[in-house]
Design an enzyme around this catalytic site. Structure first.
Site, short mmCIF file in Angstrom:
data_model
loop_
_atom_site.label_atom_id
_atom_site.label_comp_id
_atom_site.label_asym_id
_atom_site.label_seq_id
_atom_site.Cartn_x
_atom_site.Cartn_y
_atom_site.Cartn_z
N ARG A 135 0.79 -1.23 0.00
CA ARG A 135 0.00 0.00 0.00
C ARG A 135 0.83 1.29 0.00
O ARG A 135 0.52 2.20 -0.76
CB ARG A 135 -1.01 0.01 1.16
CG ARG A 135 -1.97 -1.19 1.16
CD ARG A 135 -3.13 -1.05 2.13
NE ARG A 135 -4.06 -0.06 1.65
CZ ARG A 135 -4.15 1.16 2.13
NH1 ARG A 135 -3.39 1.54 3.14
NH2 ARG A 135 -4.99 2.01 1.61
N TYR B 277 0.01 3.30 -3.30
CA TYR B 277 -0.92 4.44 -3.18
C TYR B 277 -0.32 5.59 -2.38
O TYR B 277 -1.04 6.52 -2.04
CB TYR B 277 -2.20 4.01 -2.44
CG TYR B 277 -2.81 2.72 -2.89
CD1 TYR B 277 -3.38 2.58 -4.16
CD2 TYR B 277 -2.86 1.63 -2.03
CE1 TYR B 277 -3.96 1.38 -4.55
CE2 TYR B 277 -3.44 0.43 -2.42
CZ TYR B 277 -3.98 0.32 -3.69
OH TYR B 277 -4.56 -0.86 -4.07
N CYS C 249 14.95 -4.40 -3.80
CA CYS C 249 15.79 -3.53 -4.61
C CYS C 249 14.99 -2.52 -5.42
O CYS C 249 14.91 -2.62 -6.65
CB CYS C 249 16.65 -4.38 -5.53
SG CYS C 249 17.58 -5.58 -4.60
N1 LLP Z 1 -17.32 -4.48 -3.10
C1 LLP Z 1 -16.66 -4.31 -4.26
C2 LLP Z 1 -17.36 -4.59 -5.51
C3 LLP Z 1 -15.34 -3.87 -4.26
O1 LLP Z 1 -14.71 -3.71 -5.41
C4 LLP Z 1 -14.69 -3.62 -3.03
C5 LLP Z 1 -13.29 -3.15 -2.99
C6 LLP Z 1 -15.40 -3.82 -1.84
C7 LLP Z 1 -16.73 -4.23 -1.91
C8 LLP Z 1 -14.81 -3.59 -0.48
O2 LLP Z 1 -14.51 -2.26 -0.29
P1 LLP Z 1 -13.94 -1.74 1.14
O3 LLP Z 1 -15.04 -1.87 2.15
O4 LLP Z 1 -12.78 -2.59 1.47
O5 LLP Z 1 -13.57 -0.34 0.88
N2 LLP Z 1 -6.30 -2.24 -2.49
C9 LLP Z 1 -6.94 -1.00 -2.14
C10 LLP Z 1 -8.43 -1.12 -1.99
C11 LLP Z 1 -9.12 -1.70 -3.21
C12 LLP Z 1 -10.61 -1.85 -3.02
C13 LLP Z 1 -11.20 -2.62 -4.13
N3 LLP Z 1 -12.60 -2.90 -4.02
C14 LLP Z 1 -6.26 -0.44 -0.89
O6 LLP Z 1 -5.35 -1.07 -0.36
O7 LLP Z 1 -6.60 0.66 -0.45
#
Ligand code: LLP
Length: 422
Positions: A315, A319, A350
């Site tokens: 992360r 990001y 690296c």
């Molecule tokens: N539903 C759908 C269709 C989604 O695409 C996602 C997350 C969620 C639910 C869950 O969302 P949450 O409650 O976790 O915000 N890798 C990124 C976050 C990517 C989120 C993708 N979709 C990070 O580390 O911030």
């Protein structure tokens, strides 16, 4: 202090120094109590709005798919939001119920559709006309009618990081709001589909519920327009997205406050309410424990090189995300006081992008343990083997017990599936 820490250096009744001694570092550490508390936040908010009897909390598996975590939620009665056949298999292996699974994702394969139909999931969240036709075909081959919800893209700005914003016209996700009625009409005519719901997900790490409330209004408007045409939906799925605290002085709203404007709109209706929270259920129930290997003072920066890296927690590199990093007090520490300095906390990979935190004021010695906080969501789930680094061990704390819930990978396993030329 981070909600996961019961005292400095402790998770529930266990000292992190003991976890490191027993299982080594880097190591993801989860708290069962923190997982349960986060789930209770959702359940209580639903109860407050009179929705406990007609709602389903579908944990978004992508945030952290360890079987132990899935199992904790399954025991609490949760459903699951999956995005692949792999996640389906995990949920079933962890004891999740198929009939509580919603299947999201922009391009499901035939095999994934077939597996989910055979398992008997709650619903497919369909994102395009083409997917609708494919699902109709696959369901027909199995002699089934597939339960379908359309993921509508409400064109609402979630005001979050562009990589995790999903509800704008310019994003690849969902059926455009302006096309939705027409796509529903077509879906209703396909013989092997059963149109049951509607869903949306506008983005992740949202700190203000206003965009989600606006999206909910848009969904409700569509549901009513559909009903007027005789297409009556049984559930409304408002997706996930609630943000969490990453920085101690930058708190996220409490679940009850964030969810109130969304749930109050749905409380007046009769449809089942489905939610897909990921980060907010696991993010602050996990941390990454790492050891300082090398301190390297520099002319412009001081580097603390730790044994966790961007392959363990992507992360920050991906990001520019902030995670609080705290020193774990060593049992029996004392002696000469160490001066505090400003450090770049970096890993051994690296790449200059391999950092876990910039400009952290810490008093460090080589061999110290650090906890990278709020790492329960999208931490291990996004880990890789870059630099042929075995992925970290995962441990779940439950009261005074520690359970190894994933062994540290072994180097030999990393290339066991590879072949040399004959
Ligand atoms: N539903 C759908 C269709 C989604 O695409 C996602 C997350 C969620 C639910 C869950 O969302 P949450 O409650 O976790 O915000 N890798 C990124 C976050 C990517 C989120 C993708 N979709 C990070 O580390 O911030």
């Amino acid at each position: 202090m981070n909600p996961m820490l019961s005292a400095p250096g402790r998770v529930e009744a266990v000292a992190l120094a003991d976890v490191a001694r027993e299982f080594g570092t880097p190591c993801y550490v989860y708290s069962r109590a923190a997982l349960e508390a986060a789930y209770a936040g959702y359940r209580d908010a639903l109860t407050q709005h009179g929705l406990s009897g007609r709602s389903l909390i579908c944990y978004a598996v992508k945030a952290n798919s360890n079987l132990a975590i899935l199992n904790v939620f399954a025991r609490l009665g949760a459903g699951f939001d999956i995005v692949s056949g792999g996640e389906l298999a995990r949920v079933l292996a962890a004891g999740g119920e198929a009939k509580k699974i919603v299947f999201s994702g922009v391009a499901k394969s035939r095999d994934e559709m077939r597996a989910a139909l055979q398992a008997g999931i709650h619903c497919f969240n369909v994102e395009s006309l083409s997917e609708l036709h494919l699902l109709n075909e696959v369901a027909g081959e199995l002699g089934q009618r597939a339960p379908v919800s359309l993921r509508v893209n409400p064109d609402v700005d979630a005001k979050t990081h562009p990589y995790i914003s999903t509800g704008l016209k310019s994003n690849k996700f969902g059926v455009a709001f302006t096309d939705a009625l027409d796509v529903y009409r077509q879906a209703a005519k396909l013989p092997n589909l059963r149109v049951t719901g509607i869903d949306c997900h506008i983005g992740s790490q949202l700190l203000d519920p206003a965009p989600a409330a606006e999206a909910t209004d848009k969904l409700i408007g569509l549901v009513d327009a559909l009903a007027a045409e005789g297409i009556v939906l049984q559930h409304i799925d408002v997706g996930g997205g609630m943000g969490i605290t990453y920085q101690a002085n930058d708190p996220a709203p409490a679940a009850a406050d964030y969810l109130a404007p969304i749930l109050s709109r749905l409380a007046k209706r009769t449809e089942q309410v489905v939610m897909e929270p990921g980060r907010s259920l696991v993010g602050n129930a996990g941390l990454l424990l790492t050891e300082v290997r090398v301190l390297k003072p520099g002319e412009v920066k001081n580097f603390a090189i730790v044994d966790a890296a961007m392959n363990d927690l992507a992360r920050p590199a991906l990001y520019d995300a902030w995670h609080d990093i705290v020193k774990v007090p060593q049992v029996g520490a004392g002696g000469t006081a160490i001066p505090q300095k400003t450090y770049e906390i970096v890993g051994p990979v690296c790449e200059s992008g391999d950092f876990l935190g910039h400009d952290r004021d810490l008093a460090l010695a080589e061999g110290d343990l650090l906890a990278v906080l709020s790492a329960g969501a999208y931490g291990m789930a996004m880990a890789s083997n870059y630099n042929t680094r075995p992925r970290a061990a995962e441990v779940m704390i439950d009261g005074d017990s520690m359970h190894l819930v994933r062994e540290r990978e072994k180097v030999a396993d990393l290339f066991a599936a590879e072949k040399r030329l004959p």
